[in-house]
Design a protein around this motif. Structure first.
Motif, PDB file in Angstrom:
ATOM      1  N   ILE A   1      -4.682   4.418  -4.217  1.00 50.63           N
ATOM      2  CA  ILE A   1      -5.255   3.511  -4.714  1.00 50.63           C
ATOM      3  C   ILE A   1      -3.911   3.271  -5.635  1.00 50.63           C
ATOM      4  N   ALA A   2      -4.184   1.773  -6.098  1.00 56.17           N
ATOM      5  CA  ALA A   2      -3.396   1.162  -7.234  1.00 56.17           C
ATOM      6  C   ALA A   2      -4.196   0.638  -8.265  1.00 56.17           C
TER       7      ALA A   2
ATOM      8  N   GLU B   1       1.001   1.211   2.125  1.00 59.04           N
ATOM      9  CA  GLU B   1       0.439   2.646   1.951  1.00 59.04           C
ATOM     10  C   GLU B   1      -0.742   2.557   0.892  1.00 59.04           C
ATOM     11  N   ILE B   2      -1.123   1.569   0.461  1.00 63.55           N
ATOM     12  CA  ILE B   2      -2.351   1.311  -0.650  1.00 63.55           C
ATOM     13  C   ILE B   2      -3.542   1.099   0.132  1.00 63.55           C
ATOM     14  N   ASP B   3      -4.476   1.960   0.065  1.00 64.64           N
ATOM     15  CA  ASP B   3      -5.800   1.820   0.555  1.00 64.64           C
ATOM     16  C   ASP B   3      -6.690   0.750  -0.054  1.00 64.64           C
TER      17      ASP B   3
ATOM     18  N   GLY C   1     -14.749  11.952   0.797  1.00 66.58           N
ATOM     19  CA  GLY C   1     -14.489  12.610   2.310  1.00 66.58           C
ATOM     20  C   GLY C   1     -13.160  12.907   2.315  1.00 66.58           C
ATOM     21  N   ARG C   2     -12.280  12.646   1.381  1.00 62.58           N
ATOM     22  CA  ARG C   2     -10.831  12.789   1.339  1.00 62.58           C
ATOM     23  C   ARG C   2     -10.495  12.626  -0.249  1.00 62.58           C
ATOM     24  N   SER C   3      -9.206  13.213  -0.312  1.00 61.43           N
ATOM     25  CA  SER C   3      -8.522  13.292  -1.693  1.00 61.43           C
ATOM     26  C   SER C   3      -8.222  11.781  -2.121  1.00 61.43           C
ATOM     27  N   ILE C   4      -8.377  11.346  -3.374  1.00 56.53           N
ATOM     28  CA  ILE C   4      -7.931  10.452  -3.996  1.00 56.53           C
ATOM     29  C   ILE C   4      -6.715  10.410  -4.777  1.00 56.53           C
ATOM     30  N   GLU C   5      -5.687   9.408  -4.473  1.00 58.74           N
ATOM     31  CA  GLU C   5      -4.306   9.563  -5.141  1.00 58.74           C
ATOM     32  C   GLU C   5      -4.067   8.158  -5.646  1.00 58.74           C
ATOM     33  N   VAL C   6      -3.536   8.353  -6.926  1.00 64.15           N
ATOM     34  CA  VAL C   6      -3.053   7.116  -7.707  1.00 64.15           C
ATOM     35  C   VAL C   6      -1.555   6.920  -6.987  1.00 64.15           C
TER      36      VAL C   6
ATOM     37  N   ASP D   1       4.781  -5.743 -11.287  1.00 67.00           N
ATOM     38  CA  ASP D   1       4.338  -6.725 -10.473  1.00 67.00           C
ATOM     39  C   ASP D   1       3.015  -6.469  -9.472  1.00 67.00           C
ATOM     40  N   PRO D   2       1.946  -7.004  -9.673  1.00 67.48           N
ATOM     41  CA  PRO D   2       0.656  -6.741  -8.907  1.00 67.48           C
ATOM     42  C   PRO D   2       0.926  -6.889  -7.602  1.00 67.48           C
ATOM     43  N   PHE D   3       1.660  -7.730  -7.154  1.00 66.79           N
ATOM     44  CA  PHE D   3       1.929  -8.167  -5.652  1.00 66.79           C
ATOM     45  C   PHE D   3       2.537  -7.029  -4.984  1.00 66.79           C
ATOM     46  N   VAL D   4       3.348  -6.298  -5.816  1.00 65.98           N
ATOM     47  CA  VAL D   4       4.017  -5.055  -5.093  1.00 65.98           C
ATOM     48  C   VAL D   4       2.973  -3.872  -4.843  1.00 65.98           C
ATOM     49  N   ALA D   5       1.977  -3.926  -5.576  1.00 69.51           N
ATOM     50  CA  ALA D   5       0.986  -2.921  -5.204  1.00 69.51           C
ATOM     51  C   ALA D   5       0.027  -3.613  -4.095  1.00 69.51           C
ATOM     52  N   ILE D   6      -0.176  -4.479  -4.202  1.00 70.32           N
ATOM     53  CA  ILE D   6      -1.037  -5.570  -3.254  1.00 70.32           C
ATOM     54  C   ILE D   6      -0.442  -5.647  -1.753  1.00 70.32           C
ATOM     55  N   GLU D   7       0.759  -5.738  -1.776  1.00 72.78           N
ATOM     56  CA  GLU D   7       1.549  -5.700  -0.407  1.00 72.78           C
ATOM     57  C   GLU D   7       1.780  -4.487   0.188  1.00 72.78           C
ATOM     58  N   ASP D   8       1.826  -3.255  -0.649  1.00 71.38           N
ATOM     59  CA  ASP D   8       2.211  -2.113  -0.084  1.00 71.38           C
ATOM     60  C   ASP D   8       1.223  -1.608   0.664  1.00 71.38           C
TER      61      ASP D   8
END
Length: 131
Positions: free
Chosen positions: A6-7, A75-77, A34-39, A66-73
């Motif tokens: 997550i971001a 790897e982020i679910d 049902g699985r680990s949560i990672e920030v 930059d929120p768009f970096v997180a949104i475009e990543d």
């Protein structure tokens, strides 16, 4: 099984409380999910300023402004929007859903004004919008 990455968008009063809660309930969160949560990312206004993050916050965390970096990543679910307001948060939530990410928000104002539209976007893209 891979972790759920997550971001956090925002680390003010609400974002800080969410970070502390994720740290203190990490095992319970993993069981429920049902699985680990990672920030994986935290988006703040000034990424150069030191942050007081809980030592046991799960994940390898990168801070950025930059929120768009997180949104475009890819790897982020999921995006956890904790900023408040209606303009930019609405754009961020919409884009995250369109990019195939689930979204959690503590933002009552954005849902009061744009909720119907955002829940429709979530449905169209097979994603979840939680509040």
């Amino acid at each position: 099984m891979e972790s759920y990455k997550i971001a956090l968008l925002g680390l003010g009063n609400v974002g800080g409380a969410v970070a502390r809660l994720l740290a203190s309930t990490r095992d319970e969160c993993a069981v429920r999910a049902g699985r680990s949560i990672e920030v994986a990312r935290i988006v703040v206004q000034d990424a150069s300023r030191p942050r007081d993050l809980p030592a046991d916050l799960p994940g390898k965390i990168e801070c950025c402004d930059d929120p768009f970096v997180a949104i475009e990543d890819p790897e982020i679910d999921a995006i956890v929007e904790l900023v408040g307001g209606t303009g930019l948060p609405c754009q961020w939530i919409r884009l995250a859903l369109e990019k195939g990410k689930d979204v959690v928000t503590a933002n009552k104002a954005v849902l009061a004004i744009h909720g119907e539209e955002l829940f429709q976007v979530a449905s169209e893209h097979g994603r979840n919008l939680y509040y």
